[in-house]
Motif scaffolding. Structure first.
Motif, PDB file in Angstrom:
ATOM      1  N   ASP A   1     -46.054 -23.595 -65.650  1.00  0.00           N
ATOM      2  CA  ASP A   1     -45.752 -22.208 -65.315  1.00  0.00           C
ATOM      3  C   ASP A   1     -44.905 -21.579 -66.432  1.00  0.00           C
ATOM      4  OD1 ASP A   1     -44.296 -19.923 -64.164  1.00  0.00           O
ATOM      5  OD2 ASP A   1     -45.248 -20.527 -62.289  1.00  0.00           O
ATOM      6  N   PRO A   2     -45.283 -20.389 -66.909  1.00  0.00           N
ATOM      7  CA  PRO A   2     -44.487 -19.737 -67.966  1.00  0.00           C
ATOM      8  C   PRO A   2     -43.031 -19.525 -67.551  1.00  0.00           C
ATOM      9  CG  PRO A   2     -46.616 -18.664 -67.739  1.00  0.00           C
ATOM     10  CD  PRO A   2     -46.510 -19.638 -66.603  1.00  0.00           C
ATOM     11  N   GLY A   3     -42.805 -19.213 -66.270  1.00  0.00           N
ATOM     12  CA  GLY A   3     -41.441 -19.025 -65.784  1.00  0.00           C
ATOM     13  C   GLY A   3     -40.631 -20.295 -65.874  1.00  0.00           C
ATOM     14  N   PHE A   4     -41.282 -21.423 -65.610  1.00  0.00           N
ATOM     15  CA  PHE A   4     -40.561 -22.690 -65.718  1.00  0.00           C
ATOM     16  C   PHE A   4     -40.237 -22.988 -67.177  1.00  0.00           C
ATOM     17  CE2 PHE A   4     -40.288 -27.273 -66.348  1.00  0.00           C
ATOM     18  CZ  PHE A   4     -39.259 -27.567 -65.467  1.00  0.00           C
ATOM     19  N   LYS A   5     -41.159 -22.671 -68.068  1.00  0.00           N
ATOM     20  CA  LYS A   5     -40.911 -22.922 -69.493  1.00  0.00           C
ATOM     21  C   LYS A   5     -39.697 -22.122 -69.974  1.00  0.00           C
ATOM     22  CE  LYS A   5     -45.659 -24.126 -70.724  1.00  0.00           C
ATOM     23  NZ  LYS A   5     -45.359 -25.548 -70.942  1.00  0.00           N
ATOM     24  N   VAL A   6     -39.535 -20.916 -69.444  1.00  0.00           N
ATOM     25  CA  VAL A   6     -38.360 -20.105 -69.792  1.00  0.00           C
ATOM     26  C   VAL A   6     -37.096 -20.767 -69.257  1.00  0.00           C
ATOM     27  CG1 VAL A   6     -37.176 -17.909 -69.373  1.00  0.00           C
ATOM     28  CG2 VAL A   6     -39.631 -17.927 -69.910  1.00  0.00           C
ATOM     29  N   ALA A   7     -37.136 -21.209 -67.996  1.00  0.00           N
ATOM     30  CA  ALA A   7     -35.975 -21.873 -67.403  1.00  0.00           C
ATOM     31  C   ALA A   7     -35.631 -23.154 -68.149  1.00  0.00           C
ATOM     32  CB  ALA A   7     -36.256 -22.176 -65.926  1.00  0.00           C
ATOM     33  N   GLU A   8     -36.663 -23.903 -68.506  1.00  0.00           N
ATOM     34  CA  GLU A   8     -36.462 -25.167 -69.209  1.00  0.00           C
ATOM     35  C   GLU A   8     -35.830 -24.924 -70.581  1.00  0.00           C
ATOM     36  OE1 GLU A   8     -39.184 -29.144 -69.400  1.00  0.00           O
ATOM     37  OE2 GLU A   8     -40.086 -27.301 -70.166  1.00  0.00           O
ATOM     38  N   LYS A   9     -36.260 -23.860 -71.243  1.00  0.00           N
ATOM     39  CA  LYS A   9     -35.702 -23.534 -72.558  1.00  0.00           C
ATOM     40  C   LYS A   9     -34.218 -23.219 -72.461  1.00  0.00           C
ATOM     41  CE  LYS A   9     -36.489 -20.541 -76.564  1.00  0.00           C
ATOM     42  NZ  LYS A   9     -37.305 -19.449 -77.143  1.00  0.00           N
ATOM     43  N   GLU A  10     -33.810 -22.611 -71.350  1.00  0.00           N
ATOM     44  CA  GLU A  10     -32.411 -22.226 -71.161  1.00  0.00           C
ATOM     45  C   GLU A  10     -31.488 -23.431 -71.033  1.00  0.00           C
ATOM     46  OE1 GLU A  10     -30.946 -19.288 -71.263  1.00  0.00           O
ATOM     47  OE2 GLU A  10     -32.807 -18.215 -71.655  1.00  0.00           O
ATOM     48  N   VAL A  11     -32.009 -24.568 -70.608  1.00  0.00           N
ATOM     49  CA  VAL A  11     -31.139 -25.732 -70.402  1.00  0.00           C
ATOM     50  C   VAL A  11     -31.015 -26.596 -71.661  1.00  0.00           C
ATOM     51  CG1 VAL A  11     -31.785 -25.768 -67.971  1.00  0.00           C
ATOM     52  CG2 VAL A  11     -32.900 -27.353 -69.534  1.00  0.00           C
ATOM     53  N   ARG A  12     -31.748 -26.273 -72.698  1.00  0.00           N
ATOM     54  CA  ARG A  12     -31.673 -27.058 -73.924  1.00  0.00           C
ATOM     55  C   ARG A  12     -30.402 -26.707 -74.704  1.00  0.00           C
ATOM     56  NH1 ARG A  12     -37.731 -25.515 -75.790  1.00  0.00           N
ATOM     57  NH2 ARG A  12     -38.868 -26.626 -74.144  1.00  0.00           N
ATOM     58  N   HIS A  13     -29.935 -27.656 -75.492  1.00  0.00           N
ATOM     59  CA  HIS A  13     -28.833 -27.376 -76.413  1.00  0.00           C
ATOM     60  C   HIS A  13     -29.337 -26.408 -77.479  1.00  0.00           C
ATOM     61  CE1 HIS A  13     -25.838 -30.171 -74.968  1.00  0.00           C
ATOM     62  NE2 HIS A  13     -26.712 -31.167 -74.963  1.00  0.00           N
ATOM     63  N   THR A  14     -28.573 -25.350 -77.707  1.00  0.00           N
ATOM     64  CA  THR A  14     -28.944 -24.395 -78.755  1.00  0.00           C
ATOM     65  C   THR A  14     -28.197 -24.690 -80.053  1.00  0.00           C
ATOM     66  OG1 THR A  14     -27.282 -22.855 -77.891  1.00  0.00           O
ATOM     67  CG2 THR A  14     -29.560 -22.552 -77.150  1.00  0.00           C
ATOM     68  N   ASP A  15     -27.053 -25.331 -79.959  1.00  0.00           N
ATOM     69  CA  ASP A  15     -26.299 -25.744 -81.132  1.00  0.00           C
ATOM     70  C   ASP A  15     -26.967 -26.985 -81.727  1.00  0.00           C
ATOM     71  OD1 ASP A  15     -24.105 -27.668 -82.301  1.00  0.00           O
ATOM     72  OD2 ASP A  15     -23.263 -25.645 -82.453  1.00  0.00           O
ATOM     73  N   LEU A  16     -27.324 -26.929 -83.002  1.00  0.00           N
ATOM     74  CA  LEU A  16     -28.083 -28.026 -83.607  1.00  0.00           C
ATOM     75  C   LEU A  16     -27.302 -29.337 -83.622  1.00  0.00           C
ATOM     76  CD1 LEU A  16     -29.997 -26.357 -86.559  1.00  0.00           C
ATOM     77  CD2 LEU A  16     -30.988 -27.513 -84.573  1.00  0.00           C
ATOM     78  N   SER A  17     -25.991 -29.274 -83.825  1.00  0.00           N
ATOM     79  CA  SER A  17     -25.223 -30.524 -83.829  1.00  0.00           C
ATOM     80  C   SER A  17     -25.240 -31.173 -82.454  1.00  0.00           C
ATOM     81  CB  SER A  17     -23.792 -30.275 -84.291  1.00  0.00           C
ATOM     82  OG  SER A  17     -23.097 -29.454 -83.377  1.00  0.00           O
ATOM     83  N   LYS A  18     -25.158 -30.355 -81.404  1.00  0.00           N
ATOM     84  CA  LYS A  18     -25.214 -30.902 -80.044  1.00  0.00           C
ATOM     85  C   LYS A  18     -26.622 -31.397 -79.719  1.00  0.00           C
ATOM     86  CE  LYS A  18     -21.311 -28.343 -78.188  1.00  0.00           C
ATOM     87  NZ  LYS A  18     -20.828 -27.335 -77.214  1.00  0.00           N
ATOM     88  N   ALA A  19     -27.624 -30.675 -80.201  1.00  0.00           N
ATOM     89  CA  ALA A  19     -29.006 -31.117 -79.994  1.00  0.00           C
ATOM     90  C   ALA A  19     -29.252 -32.445 -80.694  1.00  0.00           C
ATOM     91  CB  ALA A  19     -29.982 -30.056 -80.498  1.00  0.00           C
ATOM     92  N   GLY A  20     -28.732 -32.569 -81.913  1.00  0.00           N
ATOM     93  CA  GLY A  20     -28.897 -33.825 -82.645  1.00  0.00           C
ATOM     94  C   GLY A  20     -28.203 -34.982 -81.956  1.00  0.00           C
ATOM     95  N   ASP A  21     -26.958 -34.756 -81.511  1.00  0.00           N
ATOM     96  CA  ASP A  21     -26.226 -35.806 -80.789  1.00  0.00           C
ATOM     97  C   ASP A  21     -26.962 -36.188 -79.512  1.00  0.00           C
ATOM     98  OD1 ASP A  21     -24.232 -35.943 -82.691  1.00  0.00           O
ATOM     99  OD2 ASP A  21     -22.834 -34.665 -81.584  1.00  0.00           O
TER     100      ASP A  21
END
Length: 211
Positions: free
Chosen positions: A144-164
């Motif tokens: 669902d496109p709406g779920f993909k939007v929600a899922e994107k919101e929970v990801r780390h946006t800071d690259l250092s935090k995403a890498g960790d």
């Protein structure tokens, strides 16, 4: 090919590993080893921060999306209430570990390990409940496109935090979990972001579990 495990399950596996490793590290801590106590505290702080990010993402984005799709509100209310119980259990664990830093005795460390065991039981009950009753509902809306939007919101946006984060979920993971991660997030992204931006975890946390 669809991933064998969801991203949620991969994160849950990392959480369970850290809880187990924390209790084991406390039980094996030498009497008076203040440096080891501080290391365990640092690893616990990392785990708490990741869980906070994960559960706030569910409370603010994933669960509201599911409510809008007509998912049983009582189930989602229970999930949110369990997040509160989980928070309290982690605070109890934090207090116990902080106590070991203040008094790095083997006795204090063993007492803290028992508190971590109790906290782990609370966490695991919630994770099992979510995996059993919420995961199938998430799977129904995965495309669902709406779920993909929600899922994107929970990801780390800071690259250092995403890498960790990417290094963390692979640290001690099974081959099944690592394969599923690379089926969920493109393997080059996992490799490059983890290599370039996961240095903090590799430097400050990973060595704690190898000691």
């Amino acid at each position: 090919m669809a991933a064998d495990l969801s991203m949620n399950q991969i994160i849950h596996a990392a959480v369970r590993r850290d809880l187990s490793r924390t209790a084991a590290a406390l039980r094996s801590m030498a009497d008076g080893d203040a440096e080891r106590a501080r290391d365990i505290q640092r690893a616990w702080n990392f785990l708490r921060a990741e869980l906070k990010h994960h559960h706030e993402g569910e409370d603010h984005h994933i669960f509201p999306f599911l409510r809008a799709q007509g998912v049983d509100g009582a189930l989602l209310d229970a999930m949110e209430a369990e997040h509160g119980e989980l928070h309290d259990a982690l605070v109890a664990g934090q207090d116990a570990i902080d106590g070991v830093v203040a008094d790095p005795s083997a006795t204090k460390a063993a007492e803290a390990a028992a508190v971590i065991d109790a906290s782990s039981a609370v966490v695991d009950r919630h994770l099992e409940h979510e995996e059993r009753d919420v995961e199938p509902l998430i799977a129904e809306h995965q495309g669902d496109p709406g779920f993909k939007v929600a899922e994107k919101e929970v990801r780390h946006t800071d690259l250092s935090k995403a890498g960790d984060f990417l290094v963390w979920v692979q640290d001690g993971a099974t081959e099944r979990e690592k394969t599923a991660l690379k089926q969920t997030i493109p393997a080059p992204v996992v490799l490059i972001v983890g290599a370039l931006f996961g240095r903090g975890y590799r430097r400050d946390i990973a060595p704690i579990w190898k000691a």
